[in-house]
Scaffold this motif. Structure first.
Motif, PDB file in Angstrom:
ATOM      1  N   VAL A  32       0.865  -1.374  -0.283  1.00 20.38           N
ATOM      2  CA  VAL A  32       0.222   0.260   0.301  1.00 20.38           C
ATOM      3  C   VAL A  32       0.977   1.227  -0.553  1.00 20.38           C
ATOM      4  CG1 VAL A  32      -1.478   1.164   1.169  1.00 20.38           C
ATOM      5  CG2 VAL A  32      -2.425  -1.289   1.342  1.00 20.38           C
ATOM      6  N   PHE A  33       1.563   1.362   0.819  1.00 24.58           N
ATOM      7  CA  PHE A  33       2.884   2.219   0.844  1.00 24.58           C
ATOM      8  C   PHE A  33       4.023   2.683  -0.359  1.00 24.58           C
ATOM      9  CE2 PHE A  33       0.883   2.438   5.096  1.00 24.58           C
ATOM     10  CZ  PHE A  33       0.733   3.862   4.992  1.00 24.58           C
ATOM     11  N   VAL A  34       3.777   1.588  -0.819  1.00 24.29           N
ATOM     12  CA  VAL A  34       5.104   1.535  -1.677  1.00 24.29           C
ATOM     13  C   VAL A  34       4.327   2.035  -2.999  1.00 24.29           C
ATOM     14  CG1 VAL A  34       6.143   0.308  -3.227  1.00 24.29           C
ATOM     15  CG2 VAL A  34       7.097   0.592  -0.387  1.00 24.29           C
ATOM     16  N   LEU A  35       3.306   1.337  -3.227  1.00 22.65           N
ATOM     17  CA  LEU A  35       2.258   1.906  -4.528  1.00 22.65           C
ATOM     18  C   LEU A  35       1.832   3.052  -4.800  1.00 22.65           C
ATOM     19  CD1 LEU A  35       0.657  -1.561  -5.189  1.00 22.65           C
ATOM     20  CD2 LEU A  35       2.226  -0.653  -6.385  1.00 22.65           C
ATOM     21  N   GLY A  36       1.273   3.537  -3.404  1.00 23.19           N
ATOM     22  CA  GLY A  36       0.366   4.794  -2.690  1.00 23.19           C
ATOM     23  C   GLY A  36       1.762   6.097  -3.284  1.00 23.19           C
ATOM     24  N   THR A  37       2.707   5.337  -2.866  1.00 24.72           N
ATOM     25  CA  THR A  37       3.507   6.998  -3.162  1.00 24.72           C
ATOM     26  C   THR A  37       4.303   7.629  -4.548  1.00 24.72           C
ATOM     27  OG1 THR A  37       4.925   6.164  -0.524  1.00 24.72           O
ATOM     28  CG2 THR A  37       6.393   7.081  -2.513  1.00 24.72           C
ATOM     29  N   ILE A  38       4.247   5.792  -5.246  1.00 24.67           N
ATOM     30  CA  ILE A  38       4.620   6.247  -6.226  1.00 24.67           C
ATOM     31  C   ILE A  38       3.405   6.849  -7.181  1.00 24.67           C
ATOM     32  CG2 ILE A  38       5.272   4.823  -8.786  1.00 24.67           C
ATOM     33  CD1 ILE A  38       6.514   2.630  -6.830  1.00 24.67           C
ATOM     34  N   LEU A  39       2.340   6.922  -6.642  1.00 24.99           N
ATOM     35  CA  LEU A  39       1.015   7.473  -7.242  1.00 24.99           C
ATOM     36  C   LEU A  39       1.212   8.748  -6.977  1.00 24.99           C
ATOM     37  CD1 LEU A  39      -1.395   4.129  -6.841  1.00 24.99           C
ATOM     38  CD2 LEU A  39      -0.606   5.551  -9.271  1.00 24.99           C
ATOM     39  N   MET A  40       1.279   9.058  -5.927  1.00 24.74           N
ATOM     40  CA  MET A  40       0.510  10.673  -5.296  1.00 24.74           C
ATOM     41  C   MET A  40       2.032  11.349  -5.199  1.00 24.74           C
ATOM     42  SD  MET A  40      -1.810  10.797  -4.096  1.00 24.74           S
ATOM     43  CE  MET A  40      -1.925  12.738  -3.763  1.00 24.74           C
ATOM     44  N   ARG A  41       2.954  10.429  -5.589  1.00 21.26           N
ATOM     45  CA  ARG A  41       4.264  11.746  -6.228  1.00 21.26           C
ATOM     46  C   ARG A  41       4.212  11.692  -8.258  1.00 21.26           C
ATOM     47  NH1 ARG A  41       8.708  11.782  -9.811  1.00 21.26           N
ATOM     48  NH2 ARG A  41       9.914  13.316  -9.524  1.00 21.26           N
ATOM     49  N   SER A  42       4.137  10.963  -8.769  1.00 17.33           N
ATOM     50  CA  SER A  42       2.980  10.961  -9.988  1.00 17.33           C
ATOM     51  C   SER A  42       1.726  12.272 -10.183  1.00 17.33           C
ATOM     52  CB  SER A  42       2.768   9.692 -10.545  1.00 17.33           C
ATOM     53  OG  SER A  42       3.645   8.655 -10.535  1.00 17.33           O
ATOM     54  N   ALA A  43       0.517  11.976  -9.245  1.00 16.26           N
ATOM     55  CA  ALA A  43      -0.174  12.793  -9.590  1.00 16.26           C
ATOM     56  C   ALA A  43       0.412  14.382  -8.862  1.00 16.26           C
ATOM     57  CB  ALA A  43      -1.494  12.233  -8.605  1.00 16.26           C
ATOM     58  N   GLY A  44       1.295  14.410  -8.571  1.00 14.37           N
ATOM     59  CA  GLY A  44       1.750  15.921  -7.900  1.00 14.37           C
ATOM     60  C   GLY A  44       2.894  16.364  -9.226  1.00 14.37           C
ATOM     61  N   CYS A  45       3.350  15.508  -9.708  1.00 12.38           N
ATOM     62  CA  CYS A  45       3.687  15.870 -10.770  1.00 12.38           C
ATOM     63  C   CYS A  45       2.858  16.704 -11.654  1.00 12.38           C
ATOM     64  CB  CYS A  45       4.801  14.920 -11.137  1.00 12.38           C
ATOM     65  SG  CYS A  45       6.210  14.826 -10.112  1.00 12.38           S
ATOM     66  N   CYS A  46       1.990  16.068 -11.777  1.00 13.65           N
ATOM     67  CA  CYS A  46       0.492  16.534 -12.970  1.00 13.65           C
ATOM     68  C   CYS A  46       0.348  17.834 -12.116  1.00 13.65           C
ATOM     69  CB  CYS A  46       0.110  15.639 -12.746  1.00 13.65           C
ATOM     70  SG  CYS A  46       0.006  14.376 -13.589  1.00 13.65           S
ATOM     71  N   ILE A  47      -0.114  17.671 -11.402  1.00 15.00           N
ATOM     72  CA  ILE A  47      -0.534  19.214 -10.987  1.00 15.00           C
ATOM     73  C   ILE A  47       0.534  20.325 -10.683  1.00 15.00           C
ATOM     74  CG2 ILE A  47      -1.450  20.226  -8.810  1.00 15.00           C
ATOM     75  CD1 ILE A  47      -2.728  17.217  -7.906  1.00 15.00           C
ATOM     76  N   ASN A  48       1.348  19.935  -9.949  1.00 15.81           N
ATOM     77  CA  ASN A  48       2.794  21.463 -10.464  1.00 15.81           C
ATOM     78  C   ASN A  48       2.914  21.383 -11.371  1.00 15.81           C
ATOM     79  OD1 ASN A  48       4.821  22.566  -8.483  1.00 15.81           O
ATOM     80  ND2 ASN A  48       6.054  21.609 -10.372  1.00 15.81           N
ATOM     81  N   ASP A  49       3.585  20.644 -12.784  1.00 17.60           N
ATOM     82  CA  ASP A  49       3.288  20.949 -13.966  1.00 17.60           C
ATOM     83  C   ASP A  49       2.078  21.752 -14.365  1.00 17.60           C
ATOM     84  OD1 ASP A  49       5.717  19.727 -13.499  1.00 17.60           O
ATOM     85  OD2 ASP A  49       5.021  18.836 -15.533  1.00 17.60           O
ATOM     86  N   VAL A  50       0.998  21.994 -14.160  1.00 20.18           N
ATOM     87  CA  VAL A  50       0.091  22.713 -14.166  1.00 20.18           C
ATOM     88  C   VAL A  50      -0.033  23.876 -13.964  1.00 20.18           C
ATOM     89  CG1 VAL A  50      -2.515  23.020 -14.584  1.00 20.18           C
ATOM     90  CG2 VAL A  50      -1.700  20.740 -14.849  1.00 20.18           C
TER      91      VAL A  50
END
Length: 286
Positions: free
Chosen positions: A47-65
């Motif tokens: 949960v925490f390994v996959l969740g970390t990867i997914l949320m960091r990836s989502a954060g990149c999308c938000i940050n770049d916008v």
């Protein structure tokens, strides 16, 4: 066409640059081991390994916008997919939402306290990109965002978040301040031109001293945490290796060159891994 779009999406979430999610992962796993008193089990680990990867990836999308109008003026970020128009704002936001929902699906397999903490984590993820407009040291906001895995780990294991977790979060915030100031030192000249606020600009000529002091606070707090849990010599050996890495980073950033500062930032995940490895080994040998 599909292959090209997929490649753009991978570029958007920095798939070929895993250092970002590793910086999130190691303190989260360290907290998970502290919370569980050792091995936390495969379910929570996944949960925490996959969740970390997914949320960091989502954060990149938000940050770049959020930063698309600023990034085109910064040499290092001018070719990001949203900034150059290869990926639309809508596409980036949809991808970010999908990734965040997948992460939330993982959280739903834990317990109510962890679910509640996940909403706070999402809120700070959404706020951080805009902090750079208003906060003199936005890296402190990032430090909170990048440390939310710590209380969530305790919530998942113990269904509560003790004061001990707050100390870990505070210590980790200083590590984030250290490595993201190194990152900001790379872009300082560009950020000054466009009016972006960063710790590298705010600290000025004391930037290197601030980075090293932040490393010191982080390592001192986590060393105390390990000592309070009775972790032995192997843990303190790992802390010693982490201290040596921090000293090496000083050599890389002391001249404030772009290449040196960026190299120091990129190598920070090894420092985080060293601390986590010491925690895991310390519990294994108790």
């Amino acid at each position: 066409m599909l292959a090209r779009r997929f490649a753009l999406y991978l570029d958007l979430i920095r798939w070929n640059r895993p250092a970002g999610w590793l910086l999130l992962l190691w303190p989260t796993l360290g907290a998970l081991w502290f919370a569980a008193g050792g091995w936390p089990g495969w379910h929570l680990l996944a949960v925490f390994v996959l969740g970390t990867i997914l949320m960091r990836s989502a954060g990149c999308c938000i940050n770049d916008v959020a930063d698309r109008d600023f990034d085109r003026h910064v040499k290092r970020t001018a070719q990001r997919p949203v900034t150059r128009g290869a990926v639309s704002v809508r596409e980036a936001l949809v991808l970010g939402a999908v990734l965040a929902l997948l992460a939330f699906g993982l959280v739903l397999t834990t317990n109510r306290p962890t679910i509640l903490w996940s909403f706070a984590a999402l809120a700070i993820t959404l706020v951080y990109p805009f902090a750079k407009r208003f906060v003199s040291v936005p890296q402190a906001v990032l430090g909170i965002a990048f440390s939310f895995g710590i209380p969530m780990a305790f919530a998942a294991v113990q269904a509560t978040v003790p004061v001990f977790a707050a100390w870990l979060l505070a210590g980790n915030l200083f590590w984030v301040l250290a490595y993201d100031t190194e990152y900001a030192m790379v872009d300082r000249d560009d950020d000054l031109k466009i009016g972006m606020k960063t710790s590298a600009i705010t600290f000025g000529r004391f930037d290197v001293a601030a980075v090293m002091a932040s490393y010191g606070v982080f390592l001192a707090v986590w060393a105390w945490a390990g000592a309070s849990r009775g972790l032995g010599s192997v843990f303190f050996a790992a802390i010693g290796i982490a201290v040596a890495q921090a000293a090496w980073h000083w050599r890389l950033i002391r001249e404030r060159t772009r290449d040196g500062c960026f190299k120091a930032f990129r190598l920070n995940h090894w420092l985080g891994f060293t601390v986590f490895a010491g925690i895991a080994a310390g519990y294994a040998l108790k």
